[in-house]
Write an enzyme that holds these catalytic residues in place. Structure first.
Site, PDB file in Angstrom:
ATOM      1  N   LYS A 154     -19.251   8.682 -10.006  1.00 57.29           N
ATOM      2  CA  LYS A 154     -20.158   7.941 -10.862  1.00 57.29           C
ATOM      3  C   LYS A 154     -21.068   8.917 -11.605  1.00 57.29           C
ATOM      4  O   LYS A 154     -21.165  10.053 -11.173  1.00 57.29           O
ATOM      5  CB  LYS A 154     -20.977   6.968 -10.028  1.00 57.29           C
ATOM      6  CG  LYS A 154     -21.849   7.647  -8.973  1.00 57.29           C
ATOM      7  CD  LYS A 154     -23.108   6.877  -8.762  1.00 57.29           C
ATOM      8  CE  LYS A 154     -24.315   7.697  -8.622  1.00 57.29           C
ATOM      9  NZ  LYS A 154     -24.338   8.733  -7.656  1.00 57.29           N
ATOM     10  N   ASP A 183     -17.178   6.341  -4.196  1.00 59.96           N
ATOM     11  CA  ASP A 183     -18.546   5.971  -3.851  1.00 59.96           C
ATOM     12  C   ASP A 183     -18.716   6.560  -2.458  1.00 59.96           C
ATOM     13  O   ASP A 183     -18.161   6.034  -1.480  1.00 59.96           O
ATOM     14  CB  ASP A 183     -18.707   4.454  -3.814  1.00 59.96           C
ATOM     15  CG  ASP A 183     -20.091   4.056  -3.307  1.00 59.96           C
ATOM     16  OD1 ASP A 183     -20.778   4.922  -2.727  1.00 59.96           O
ATOM     17  OD2 ASP A 183     -20.481   2.890  -3.478  1.00 59.96           O
ATOM     18  N   HIS A 184     -19.445   7.656  -2.344  1.00 58.66           N
ATOM     19  CA  HIS A 184     -19.418   8.365  -1.059  1.00 58.66           C
ATOM     20  C   HIS A 184     -20.020   7.548   0.083  1.00 58.66           C
ATOM     21  O   HIS A 184     -19.753   7.810   1.238  1.00 58.66           O
ATOM     22  CB  HIS A 184     -20.051   9.762  -1.174  1.00 58.66           C
ATOM     23  CG  HIS A 184     -21.546   9.776  -1.159  1.00 58.66           C
ATOM     24  ND1 HIS A 184     -22.302   9.553  -2.275  1.00 58.66           N
ATOM     25  CD2 HIS A 184     -22.427   9.985  -0.161  1.00 58.66           C
ATOM     26  CE1 HIS A 184     -23.579   9.627  -1.962  1.00 58.66           C
ATOM     27  NE2 HIS A 184     -23.690   9.892  -0.688  1.00 58.66           N
ATOM     28  N   LYS A 188     -18.776   6.853   4.389  1.00 58.47           N
ATOM     29  CA  LYS A 188     -19.587   7.108   5.596  1.00 58.47           C
ATOM     30  C   LYS A 188     -19.010   6.310   6.765  1.00 58.47           C
ATOM     31  O   LYS A 188     -18.729   5.121   6.642  1.00 58.47           O
ATOM     32  CB  LYS A 188     -21.056   6.713   5.353  1.00 58.47           C
ATOM     33  CG  LYS A 188     -21.784   7.649   4.378  1.00 58.47           C
ATOM     34  CD  LYS A 188     -23.236   7.241   4.205  1.00 58.47           C
ATOM     35  CE  LYS A 188     -23.892   7.940   3.028  1.00 58.47           C
ATOM     36  NZ  LYS A 188     -24.475   9.235   3.297  1.00 58.47           N
ATOM     37  N   GLU A 222     -34.956   7.554   0.198  1.00 61.29           N
ATOM     38  CA  GLU A 222     -34.862   9.016   0.304  1.00 61.29           C
ATOM     39  C   GLU A 222     -36.266   9.590   0.250  1.00 61.29           C
ATOM     40  O   GLU A 222     -37.126   9.074  -0.478  1.00 61.29           O
ATOM     41  CB  GLU A 222     -34.095   9.570  -0.896  1.00 61.29           C
ATOM     42  CG  GLU A 222     -32.650   9.170  -0.920  1.00 61.29           C
ATOM     43  CD  GLU A 222     -31.973   9.779  -2.127  1.00 61.29           C
ATOM     44  OE1 GLU A 222     -31.453  10.886  -2.011  1.00 61.29           O
ATOM     45  OE2 GLU A 222     -31.999   9.141  -3.193  1.00 61.29           O
ATOM     46  N   ASP A 241     -28.049   4.694 -10.504  1.00 57.81           N
ATOM     47  CA  ASP A 241     -27.702   5.791  -9.598  1.00 57.81           C
ATOM     48  C   ASP A 241     -27.363   5.280  -8.191  1.00 57.81           C
ATOM     49  O   ASP A 241     -26.489   5.826  -7.528  1.00 57.81           O
ATOM     50  CB  ASP A 241     -28.900   6.755  -9.531  1.00 57.81           C
ATOM     51  CG  ASP A 241     -28.596   8.013  -8.747  1.00 57.81           C
ATOM     52  OD1 ASP A 241     -27.563   8.642  -9.019  1.00 57.81           O
ATOM     53  OD2 ASP A 241     -29.398   8.369  -7.844  1.00 57.81           O
ATOM     54  N   HIS A 246     -23.678   2.281  -4.547  1.00 56.18           N
ATOM     55  CA  HIS A 246     -23.856   2.306  -3.093  1.00 56.18           C
ATOM     56  C   HIS A 246     -24.393   0.977  -2.535  1.00 56.18           C
ATOM     57  O   HIS A 246     -23.863   0.440  -1.572  1.00 56.18           O
ATOM     58  CB  HIS A 246     -24.821   3.422  -2.688  1.00 56.18           C
ATOM     59  CG  HIS A 246     -24.465   4.770  -3.242  1.00 56.18           C
ATOM     60  ND1 HIS A 246     -23.168   5.166  -3.435  1.00 56.18           N
ATOM     61  CD2 HIS A 246     -25.233   5.815  -3.650  1.00 56.18           C
ATOM     62  CE1 HIS A 246     -23.154   6.406  -3.940  1.00 56.18           C
ATOM     63  NE2 HIS A 246     -24.390   6.810  -4.086  1.00 56.18           N
ATOM     64  N   LYS A 346     -36.632   6.969  -4.488  1.00 52.87           N
ATOM     65  CA  LYS A 346     -36.850   8.384  -4.176  1.00 52.87           C
ATOM     66  C   LYS A 346     -38.318   8.547  -3.805  1.00 52.87           C
ATOM     67  O   LYS A 346     -39.158   7.752  -4.187  1.00 52.87           O
ATOM     68  CB  LYS A 346     -36.523   9.243  -5.396  1.00 52.87           C
ATOM     69  CG  LYS A 346     -35.059   9.108  -5.804  1.00 52.87           C
ATOM     70  CD  LYS A 346     -34.451  10.443  -6.155  1.00 52.87           C
ATOM     71  CE  LYS A 346     -32.991  10.323  -6.523  1.00 52.87           C
ATOM     72  NZ  LYS A 346     -32.089  10.686  -5.430  1.00 52.87           N
TER      73      LYS A 346
HETATM   74  C1  BG6 Z   1     -26.007   9.932  -4.873  1.00 48.57           C
HETATM   75  C2  BG6 Z   1     -27.133   9.781  -5.851  1.00 48.57           C
HETATM   76  O1  BG6 Z   1     -24.922   9.150  -5.235  1.00 48.57           O
HETATM   77  O2  BG6 Z   1     -26.460   9.557  -3.580  1.00 48.57           O
HETATM   78  C3  BG6 Z   1     -28.316  10.624  -5.434  1.00 48.57           C
HETATM   79  O3  BG6 Z   1     -26.694  10.190  -7.130  1.00 48.57           O
HETATM   80  C4  BG6 Z   1     -28.708  10.314  -4.018  1.00 48.57           C
HETATM   81  O4  BG6 Z   1     -29.413  10.425  -6.314  1.00 48.57           O
HETATM   82  C5  BG6 Z   1     -27.515  10.360  -3.089  1.00 48.57           C
HETATM   83  O5  BG6 Z   1     -29.649  11.300  -3.629  1.00 48.57           O
HETATM   84  C6  BG6 Z   1     -27.873   9.849  -1.713  1.00 48.57           C
HETATM   85  O6  BG6 Z   1     -26.801  10.087  -0.853  1.00 48.57           O
HETATM   86  P1  BG6 Z   1     -27.022  10.233   0.716  1.00 48.57           P
HETATM   87  O7  BG6 Z   1     -25.653  10.338   1.266  1.00 48.57           O
HETATM   88  O8  BG6 Z   1     -27.851  11.474   0.906  1.00 48.57           O
HETATM   89  O9  BG6 Z   1     -27.753   9.013   1.152  1.00 48.57           O
END
Ligand code: BG6
Length: 509
Positions: A154, A183-184, A188, A222, A241, A246, A346
């Site tokens: 993305k 979408d990481h 998880k 975060e 974002d 997510h 954030k």
């Molecule tokens: C990313 C966003 O996809 O996910 C970032 O672009 C964000 O802004 C991050 O910090 C958060 O990922 P995780 O795995 O640290 O929760």
């Protein structure tokens, strides 16, 4: 991995942050577990000048800095970086792709790698649609002699129409089965565990609906700011974002119907149905249901934290949101009338992602001497940190009276001492290498998510009366996000602590 899955892994944007922070350490970890194909190499491509040797050194440093400390082993790293090669090129120039093709062919020949190719787009968003088109013009999408796949990150556009444009660009030359949209979060382990919690335990599914659930709350916070990504983030914001991908995927996994099997399409069909059932906002509903905020400077401990507008790469009068909280509904039989509350931001007090299922209170409360009348049971599915599950329920306070207090039953993944939780990128790259698309998004999911968010984006753009609230760095966002609950029973955000089992204002962050 099977022999026919020998392949060359080409990273566009190989000198960038994503390659250093995530991709290389994921590949190294797969290497140490013997999970890479027998004949395998990585070809990094970007416009920065590197030789194979200097690229290898750079990646070695990245592994030292961002890799998993517990598995870092100098000797193994030195063996691994021999698999890395580099090609300098301007990614937007047609004429450079012929040279790339020559480089690929010479590596395939030299290293005896079959013509299977996995292209990873770790590039700025503007190149996501462009590179695949250019690859196609020289036939590098052609699967006659071996598979060809692209992994894309993305943002898939910045609103519905730009997402459709990228989609058309991609599918003009690539087939859907070749495209792996990452979408990481879905990679998880704890997100996948939501499926197991729901569909492998007879006790939860009967309660998982509007009859027993009062509301669903999802937080993904975060503690960090935008760091060195101000330039990208200022054109994106929390809604694009984090929510578009997510948080809406977490919503879909939490709310989906049981799939008919664990087949990739069966799962993704059910996730898609949730996204299709999100009740669209009318323009007039946006202000009251979507709260946006932006972090302000603050001093935390002895540290002075910059406000968002003071961050590098951010315009000084930026209106980009770094926090979003929203209330919405899923219009279907299971969820009709159940509000979903999601928030992300954030510079919140801590890094935490969790799904909280709030159950309805008992229909009649017997223990009138208790302050807990009308309080609800909760099931907390903690995605990170202190990954695990917590069930909150009432017990009798020991003593003469029938006083009631809340207790917790908890499971922490850390108690499985012999099990490693693989980082999301490692799992997803491994799956893409093996052609398993279960954990990747289909185009329709991405488009439905944008369709839902589009009225918010356009209302924010057109209606200057919708506030962008400031919140001091290190707080849980603007207090206005509490108003989303509109006085609902048990209606506040859960205040999570680092330790899953605790909550409240006095926890250790
Ligand atoms: C990313 C966003 O996809 O996910 C970032 O672009 C964000 O802004 C991050 O910090 C958060 O990922 P995780 O795995 O640290 O929760």
């Amino acid at each position: 991995m099977k022999k026919e899955e020998n392949h060359l892994f080409v990273i566009f944007g190989a000198s960038g942050d994503l390659t250093k922070r995530k991709i290389i350490s994921a590949l190294f970890s797969l290497y140490t577990q013997n999970l890479l194909a027998t004949n395998f190499a990585v070809l990094g491509a970007s416009m920065d000048e590197f030789s194979d040797e200097s690229f290898r050194e750079d990646m070695k440093n990245a592994l030292k800095k961002f890799g998993d400390e517990t598995t870092y082993d100098e000797q193994r790293v030195d063996q691994f970086i021999r698999l890395l090669y580099y090609h300098t090129m301007k990614l937007d120039k047609d004429e450079e792709y012929k040279k790339l093709d020559d480089k690929i062919k010479s590596l395939q020949k030299k290293l005896n790698i079959e013509p299977n190719l996995l292209f990873y787009m770790a590039t700025p968003p503007s190149l996501i649609g462009v590179i695949p088109e250019k690859l196609a013009t020289i036939g590098l999408n052609n699967e006659k002699n071996g598979w060809k796949r692209i992994i894309i990150e993305k943002p898939f556009g910045f609103d519905l129409s730009s997402a459709m444009e990228i989609h058309q660009q991609l599918t003009g030359s690539w087939q859907e089965h070749q495209i792996y949209r990452i979408d990481h979060y879905v990679g998880k382990e704890t997100v996948q565990n939501i499926l197991v919690t729901r569909f492998s335990n007879g006790i939860f599914e009967p309660l998982w609906n509007r009859n027993y659930i009062q509301r669903v709350e999802i937080t993904s916070g975060e503690s960090i700011g935008v760091e060195n990504r101000g330039g990208y983030y200022d054109h994106s914001g929390a809604l694009s974002d984090m929510v578009q991908n997510h948080l809406l995927h977490l919503t879909a996994i939490t709310a989906m119907e049981p799939p008919s099997s664990m087949n990739p399409d069966a799962i993704r069909n059910e996730m898609l149905k949730v996204l299709q059932s999100l009740k669209p906002y009318k323009k007039s509903e946006v202000a009251a249901n979507v709260i946006r905020g932006q972090y302000l400077n603050a001093t935390i401990g002895n540290e002075k934290i910059n406000g968002y507008r003071e961050e590098q790469g951010v315009t000084p009068n930026s209106k980009t949101e770094t926090f979003v909280a929203m209330r919405f509904f899923i219009d279907n039989w299971r969820w009709g009338g159940v509000p979903f509350y999601i928030r992300t931001g954030k510079r919140l007090p801590m890094r935490v992602t969790e799904v909280v299922i709030h159950f309805k209170p008992t229909p009649h409360f017997l223990f009138h001497n208790s302050a807990r009348e009308n309080l609800c049971n909760k099931l907390v599915l903690r995605i990170q940190p202190d990954e695990g599950i917590l069930m909150k329920f009432d017990i009798k306070t020991p003593g003469e009276e029938f006083d009631v207090e809340e207790a917790g039953l908890d499971f922490h993944y850390s108690s499985l001492s012999d099990q490693r939780i693989a980082p999301a990128y490692e799992r997803l790259i491994y799956d893409a290498q093996n052609g398993d698309s279960t954990l990747f998004s289909r185009a329709e999911e991405m488009i439905e998510a944008w369709r839902f968010l589009d009225p918010i984006l356009s209302e924010w753009k057109q209606n200057s009366t919708i506030p962008l609230y400031g919140y001091p760095a290190g707080t849980w966002g603007p207090p206005e996000s509490d108003k989303l609950f509109r006085g609902e029973n048990c209606g506040t955000w859960r205040q999570p602590c680092k330790n899953l089992s605790n909550d409240g204002i006095f926890c250790q962050l």
